[in-house]
Design a protein around this motif. Structure first.
Motif: not given
Length: 144
Positions: A34-35, A57-59, A86-92, A111-124
Motif C-alpha cells: 500500500v502507498i 506500507v509506503f507513506p 502484483k497486488r498493490k494499491l494507493i490508499l488515501t 488503471q491505478i487502484p486508488l482506494f479511500v479509507q473511511p473513518a468515523k469517530v465512535v463514542f466509548l
C-alpha cells in the motif's frame, strides 16, 4: 467543574472503497502493498492501523491541506509503478480524496487502484446517547 461533561471517543476505520465506485469495499490483507497517500496533520494512527493489515506500507505524506498538482500526481503514479508487487494499491483518506477528485481520471485511465479509507469517530461507553441527550436538552433550553 460539576457543570462540565467529558466524553471519550476513538477513531474506527471501515473497509476501504475504490474512489471510482464507493459501492464496493475491500479487505486489506498481508499480500497487499500500500502507498499511503495523505495530506493530513497526523498520520501516525492511520499508518499504524494500515501497517497491521498489509504486507508493506509506503507513506507519501504531504503537508496538511496540501492542494495536489499535476506534478504531484505524476510522482505518485511513478511511485506506484516502481513497486514490483502484483497486488498493490494507493490508499488515501476521505479528506484527501476530495482534493484528489480533480485528478481521478489520471488514476483511472492508467488503471491505478486508488482506494479511500473511511473513518468515523465512535463514542466509548455509550457516550453517544449521553452526548445526544445533552445536546438535545441544551437546544431545548436555548433562547434568543
Amino acid at each position: 467543574f460539576d457543570y462540565q461533561k467529558m466524553y471519550f471517543s476513538k477513531f474506527e476505520y471501515d473497509y476501504p472503497y475504490p474512489m471510482y465506485d464507493p459501492r464496493y469495499r475491500i479487505k486489506l490483507d498481508k499480500d497487499i502493498d500500500v502507498i499511503l497517500l495523505s495530506a493530513i496533520a497526523n498520520t501516525s494512527y492511520l499508518k499504524q492501523y494500515v501497517e497491521g493489515l498489509v504486507k508493506n506500507v509506503f507513506p507519501l505524506e504531504y503537508e496538511d491541506h496540501h492542494h495536489f498538482t499535476k506534478e504531484d500526481i505524476d510522482y505518485i503514479i511513478q511511485k506506484y509503478n516502481s513497486i514490483p508487487s502484483k497486488r498493490k494499491l494507493i490508499l488515501t483518506t476521505e479528506k484527501d480524496a476530495t482534493r484528489l477528485e480533480l485528478f481521478r481520471n489520471a488514476f483511472y485511465e492508467k488503471q491505478i487502484p486508488l482506494f479511500v479509507q473511511p473513518a468515523k469517530v465512535v463514542f466509548l461507553d455509550n457516550g453517544n446517547r449521553d452526548f445526544d441527550e445533552y445536546i438535545k436538552n441544551y437546544l431545548l433550553q436555548f433562547t434568543d
